[in-house]
Write an enzyme that holds these catalytic residues in place. Structure first.
Site, PDB file in Angstrom:
ATOM      1  N   GLY A  15      -4.161  -3.636 -25.936  1.00 15.85           N
ATOM      2  CA  GLY A  15      -3.408  -2.751 -26.216  1.00 15.85           C
ATOM      3  C   GLY A  15      -3.506  -1.982 -27.836  1.00 15.85           C
ATOM      4  O   GLY A  15      -2.700  -1.223 -28.204  1.00 15.85           O
ATOM      5  N   THR A  16      -4.576  -2.519 -28.325  1.00 17.38           N
ATOM      6  CA  THR A  16      -4.752  -2.044 -29.647  1.00 17.38           C
ATOM      7  C   THR A  16      -5.053  -0.519 -30.046  1.00 17.38           C
ATOM      8  O   THR A  16      -4.698   0.201 -30.867  1.00 17.38           O
ATOM      9  CB  THR A  16      -6.323  -2.818 -30.290  1.00 17.38           C
ATOM     10  OG1 THR A  16      -7.220  -2.484 -29.611  1.00 17.38           O
ATOM     11  CG2 THR A  16      -5.877  -4.157 -30.533  1.00 17.38           C
ATOM     12  N   ASN A  17      -5.470   0.150 -28.743  1.00 17.80           N
ATOM     13  CA  ASN A  17      -5.789   1.717 -28.937  1.00 17.80           C
ATOM     14  C   ASN A  17      -4.494   2.221 -28.445  1.00 17.80           C
ATOM     15  O   ASN A  17      -4.132   3.283 -29.336  1.00 17.80           O
ATOM     16  CB  ASN A  17      -6.845   2.035 -27.822  1.00 17.80           C
ATOM     17  CG  ASN A  17      -8.381   2.211 -28.501  1.00 17.80           C
ATOM     18  OD1 ASN A  17      -8.419   2.700 -29.483  1.00 17.80           O
ATOM     19  ND2 ASN A  17      -9.112   1.491 -27.939  1.00 17.80           N
ATOM     20  N   ARG A  68      -6.942   1.861  -3.099  1.00 16.01           N
ATOM     21  CA  ARG A  68      -6.754   2.515  -4.496  1.00 16.01           C
ATOM     22  C   ARG A  68      -5.708   3.551  -4.291  1.00 16.01           C
ATOM     23  O   ARG A  68      -4.755   3.701  -5.181  1.00 16.01           O
ATOM     24  CB  ARG A  68      -7.967   2.915  -5.087  1.00 16.01           C
ATOM     25  CG  ARG A  68      -8.692   1.716  -5.529  1.00 16.01           C
ATOM     26  CD  ARG A  68     -10.155   1.835  -6.331  1.00 16.01           C
ATOM     27  NE  ARG A  68     -10.693   2.928  -5.787  1.00 16.01           N
ATOM     28  CZ  ARG A  68     -11.484   3.825  -6.403  1.00 16.01           C
ATOM     29  NH1 ARG A  68     -11.611   3.811  -7.775  1.00 16.01           N
ATOM     30  NH2 ARG A  68     -12.120   4.672  -5.952  1.00 16.01           N
ATOM     31  N   ARG A  94     -10.392   0.017 -14.751  1.00 15.38           N
ATOM     32  CA  ARG A  94     -10.307   0.286 -13.200  1.00 15.38           C
ATOM     33  C   ARG A  94     -10.728   1.834 -13.125  1.00 15.38           C
ATOM     34  O   ARG A  94     -10.217   2.574 -13.851  1.00 15.38           O
ATOM     35  CB  ARG A  94      -9.195   0.248 -12.453  1.00 15.38           C
ATOM     36  CG  ARG A  94      -8.617  -1.243 -12.451  1.00 15.38           C
ATOM     37  CD  ARG A  94      -7.545  -1.286 -11.449  1.00 15.38           C
ATOM     38  NE  ARG A  94      -7.292  -2.667 -11.242  1.00 15.38           N
ATOM     39  CZ  ARG A  94      -7.579  -3.535 -10.339  1.00 15.38           C
ATOM     40  NH1 ARG A  94      -8.496  -3.101  -9.381  1.00 15.38           N
ATOM     41  NH2 ARG A  94      -7.400  -4.741 -10.375  1.00 15.38           N
ATOM     42  N   LEU A  95     -11.623   2.353 -12.257  1.00 14.73           N
ATOM     43  CA  LEU A  95     -11.822   3.766 -11.563  1.00 14.73           C
ATOM     44  C   LEU A  95     -10.547   4.086 -11.146  1.00 14.73           C
ATOM     45  O   LEU A  95      -9.725   3.327 -10.065  1.00 14.73           O
ATOM     46  CB  LEU A  95     -13.148   3.573 -10.730  1.00 14.73           C
ATOM     47  CG  LEU A  95     -14.350   3.532 -11.464  1.00 14.73           C
ATOM     48  CD1 LEU A  95     -15.428   3.529 -10.123  1.00 14.73           C
ATOM     49  CD2 LEU A  95     -14.671   4.607 -12.349  1.00 14.73           C
ATOM     50  N   ILE A  96     -10.225   5.257 -11.464  1.00 17.09           N
ATOM     51  CA  ILE A  96      -9.189   5.821 -10.632  1.00 17.09           C
ATOM     52  C   ILE A  96      -9.557   6.859  -9.540  1.00 17.09           C
ATOM     53  O   ILE A  96     -10.640   7.174  -9.655  1.00 17.09           O
ATOM     54  CB  ILE A  96      -8.137   6.717 -11.602  1.00 17.09           C
ATOM     55  CG1 ILE A  96      -8.889   7.655 -12.438  1.00 17.09           C
ATOM     56  CG2 ILE A  96      -7.764   5.731 -12.693  1.00 17.09           C
ATOM     57  CD1 ILE A  96      -7.913   8.685 -13.409  1.00 17.09           C
ATOM     58  N   HIS A 112     -14.377   5.318 -24.844  1.00 17.20           N
ATOM     59  CA  HIS A 112     -15.376   4.191 -24.173  1.00 17.20           C
ATOM     60  C   HIS A 112     -16.039   3.783 -25.416  1.00 17.20           C
ATOM     61  O   HIS A 112     -16.524   4.503 -26.550  1.00 17.20           O
ATOM     62  CB  HIS A 112     -16.331   5.013 -23.624  1.00 17.20           C
ATOM     63  CG  HIS A 112     -17.402   3.970 -23.029  1.00 17.20           C
ATOM     64  ND1 HIS A 112     -17.300   3.137 -21.913  1.00 17.20           N
ATOM     65  CD2 HIS A 112     -18.768   3.890 -23.390  1.00 17.20           C
ATOM     66  CE1 HIS A 112     -18.218   2.358 -21.739  1.00 17.20           C
ATOM     67  NE2 HIS A 112     -19.293   2.899 -22.483  1.00 17.20           N
TER      68      HIS A 112
END
EC number: 2.1.2.2
Length: 195
Positions: A15-17, A68, A94-96, A112
């Site tokens: 959670g640094t971002n 999903r 994960r890809l949403i 990214h």
């Protein structure tokens, strides 16, 4: 606060971002608030940050869901009920699905740790390092249905030194992320992207 844009952050790790975004909101008095943290793991640092800031946490249980789309359905429902206007991906691994993309069209942003379109995927820093690039960096982009392929919003470069190690590169990349993401968020809010 009443007129602030309501955003959700999605995270899978430390959670640094997420923390950098919260700091920027407080320091720069950005006209937004993070009203939910969405996670796909239950034992991660991002949850501690959310708890410290009294931000509710929603858990997406991909393993127990039929697919999903089914996993995301209750999350979408809760976010929409809370009036969430946009989503910030901050290390969500994960890809949403299109279902989530359609719920927040052109309002889901990702960061990214490489200069897209080069080195997409979950090992962007290591892949760039192993390839031997002399310059890599960070990309903030819109999320689409493919992995790390959405329209680029902004990028920042990171130069590799002759004695660079993977660990030192990771540290440099994270420092740039923690500056670039809040800067882009401030611009997106100014441009009323989430309105």
């Amino acid at each position: 606060m009443a007129n602030d844009i309501k955003l959700a952050v999605f995270a899978s790790g430390n959670g640094t971002n997420f923390a950098a975004i919260l700091d920027a909101i407080a320091v720069q008095q950005l006209p937004c608030q993070i009203v939910y943290l969405v996670v796909d793991k239950q034992d991660i640092g991002a949850i501690n940050i959310a708890n410290a800031h009294h931000i509710p946490v929603l858990f997406v249980d991909y393993k127990q869901a039929e697919n999903r789309e089914a996993a995301e359905a209750p999350i979408i429902e809760q976010l929409q009920a809370a009036g969430v206007q946009g989503v910030l991906m901050a290390g969500f691994m994960r890809l949403i699905t299109n279902r989530l993309l359609e719920a927040f069209p052109q309002k889901i942003i990702n960061i990214h740790p490489a200069l897209l379109p080069s080195f997409p995927g979950i090992h962007g820093i290591k892949d760039a390092f192993d390839y031997g690039v002399k310059i890599t960096g960070v990309t903030v982009h819109y999320v689409d249905e493919e992995m790390d392929s959405g329209k680029i919003i902004d990028q920042a470069t990171v130069r590799l030194e002759a004695d660079e190690t993977l660990a030192s590169l990771e540290e440099k990349i994270h420092d740039v992320e923690h500056h670039l993401y809040p800067t882009v968020l401030a611009q997106l809010l100014k441009d009323e992207v989430f309105n």
